[in-house]
Design a protein around this motif. Sequence first.
Motif, PDB file in Angstrom:
ATOM      1  N   ASN A  80      45.931  39.974  84.560  1.00 48.92           N
ATOM      2  CA  ASN A  80      46.158  39.035  83.460  1.00 48.92           C
ATOM      3  C   ASN A  80      47.030  39.683  82.384  1.00 48.92           C
ATOM      4  OD1 ASN A  80      46.057  37.088  81.493  1.00 48.92           O
ATOM      5  ND2 ASN A  80      43.934  37.508  80.899  1.00 48.92           N
ATOM      6  N   PRO A  81      48.329  39.375  82.359  1.00 50.93           N
ATOM      7  CA  PRO A  81      49.206  39.988  81.354  1.00 50.93           C
ATOM      8  C   PRO A  81      48.899  39.547  79.930  1.00 50.93           C
ATOM      9  CG  PRO A  81      50.371  38.259  82.540  1.00 50.93           C
ATOM     10  CD  PRO A  81      49.055  38.444  83.236  1.00 50.93           C
ATOM     11  N   MET A  82      48.054  38.506  79.797  1.00 46.85           N
ATOM     12  CA  MET A  82      47.674  38.025  78.473  1.00 46.85           C
ATOM     13  C   MET A  82      46.265  38.469  78.087  1.00 46.85           C
ATOM     14  SD  MET A  82      50.359  36.414  77.530  1.00 46.85           S
ATOM     15  CE  MET A  82      49.823  35.412  76.150  1.00 46.85           C
ATOM     16  N   SER A  83      45.723  39.460  78.774  1.00 43.03           N
ATOM     17  CA  SER A  83      44.398  39.969  78.409  1.00 43.03           C
ATOM     18  C   SER A  83      44.442  40.609  77.025  1.00 43.03           C
ATOM     19  CB  SER A  83      43.915  40.992  79.429  1.00 43.03           C
ATOM     20  OG  SER A  83      44.661  42.201  79.319  1.00 43.03           O
ATOM     21  N   ILE A  84      43.287  40.710  76.397  1.00 40.83           N
ATOM     22  CA  ILE A  84      43.224  41.331  75.079  1.00 40.83           C
ATOM     23  C   ILE A  84      43.671  42.787  75.145  1.00 40.83           C
ATOM     24  CG2 ILE A  84      41.609  42.122  73.296  1.00 40.83           C
ATOM     25  CD1 ILE A  84      40.112  39.460  73.685  1.00 40.83           C
ATOM     26  N   LEU A  85      43.313  43.490  76.200  1.00 41.72           N
ATOM     27  CA  LEU A  85      43.745  44.882  76.352  1.00 41.72           C
ATOM     28  C   LEU A  85      45.273  44.965  76.400  1.00 41.72           C
ATOM     29  CD1 LEU A  85      42.877  47.835  76.730  1.00 41.72           C
ATOM     30  CD2 LEU A  85      42.818  47.408  79.206  1.00 41.72           C
ATOM     31  N   SER A  86      45.912  44.071  77.148  1.00 37.04           N
ATOM     32  CA  SER A  86      47.379  44.056  77.221  1.00 37.04           C
ATOM     33  C   SER A  86      47.991  43.693  75.874  1.00 37.04           C
ATOM     34  CB  SER A  86      47.844  43.068  78.290  1.00 37.04           C
ATOM     35  OG  SER A  86      47.431  43.466  79.566  1.00 37.04           O
ATOM     36  N   MET A  87      47.394  42.692  75.193  1.00 36.57           N
ATOM     37  CA  MET A  87      47.916  42.277  73.896  1.00 36.57           C
ATOM     38  C   MET A  87      47.847  43.416  72.881  1.00 36.57           C
ATOM     39  SD  MET A  87      49.019  39.156  74.064  1.00 36.57           S
ATOM     40  CE  MET A  87      49.585  39.677  75.688  1.00 36.57           C
ATOM     41  N   PHE A  88      46.721  44.135  72.877  1.00 35.58           N
ATOM     42  CA  PHE A  88      46.591  45.190  71.873  1.00 35.58           C
ATOM     43  C   PHE A  88      47.485  46.379  72.201  1.00 35.58           C
ATOM     44  CE2 PHE A  88      44.777  47.519  68.431  1.00 35.58           C
ATOM     45  CZ  PHE A  88      44.278  46.541  67.595  1.00 35.58           C
TER      46      PHE A  88
END
Length: 314
Positions: A80-88
């Motif tokens: 998921n490229p839109m995960s919170i981990l990716s976003m942060f």
Amino acid sequence: MLGRTANGIFWMFRYLERSENMARLLEAGLRMALTRDIVSSEDEWRSVIAAAGQRQAFEAQHATYTGVQAWNFILRDKANPMSILSMFELVRTNARLARNAISGELWEAINDNWMQISDLLAKPVGQSDVAEAVTVIKRAGTLAHGAMVGSMLRDHAYHFARAGTMVERADAIVRILDIKYYLLLPALSYVGSSLDTSQWDQVLRSVSGDRAYRSLNAGQIDARGIVEFLVLDDRFPRSLAFCHSALREELAALARLHGGEGQANRMMREADIRLSNQSIEDIFDKGLHEFLLDFSATNAAIGQAISNDYRFLA
């Protein structure tokens, strides 16, 4: 300010706001699921994934909607490229690229929180840890915004940061309202029922607006009143009216610093006029879904105009 630096700051705060909004959606899902089995209440988790705009990506990976699947997909799933981990991670990357334009306190807040979040989400999150993860992510947003407000000059960087925040926040409110209107409610016969009331209450909680709304409305949960509060009440910092009022002020400040207005300023004035001339009756007569679609398209166009005006990709 160079366009790429402005772009980095604008998107740093968009991603920061997006990660915090995802955490708020997840918190609302947890609250809804508490009325059933937290792991197996699939309807609630399906609505959370849909509100996050990740339904297609989620269903490509999973055939069911359990709590463990849903919150790990939103929090940390590598698919998921839109995960919170990716976003942060994108927040920190943009902060590093724009480090000379932001304060040391803001950089430290983002970097410290990135290390805490990446450690926390290094492995799958179980039922006993998901609430803590949500709390840490929400706190990270609060600390970063506090550092920005308390330590940065009111210059280009500050105004791009605020503009990015408000564009993203308005988009999140539109998504939450539209998903309630179309996906959470199973049938018209449920309107006014305890299920309907409970779902509207979760909408308020997902934007941290439950206490403010109740203080203004004697604790009464009413769909029309909630929509009016989240769309037109410019006292609430997560309403559409507040977001666009704040965005207008940031764009005006940027125009003064640059010595002239751009397309984004003109579009913002037109959007302001349209919204200020709307009543809650006008919105429901037109159709809430149609209003939200129009608002979302305008909000996205203003965001693109900001990029064009200030040559983000130059």
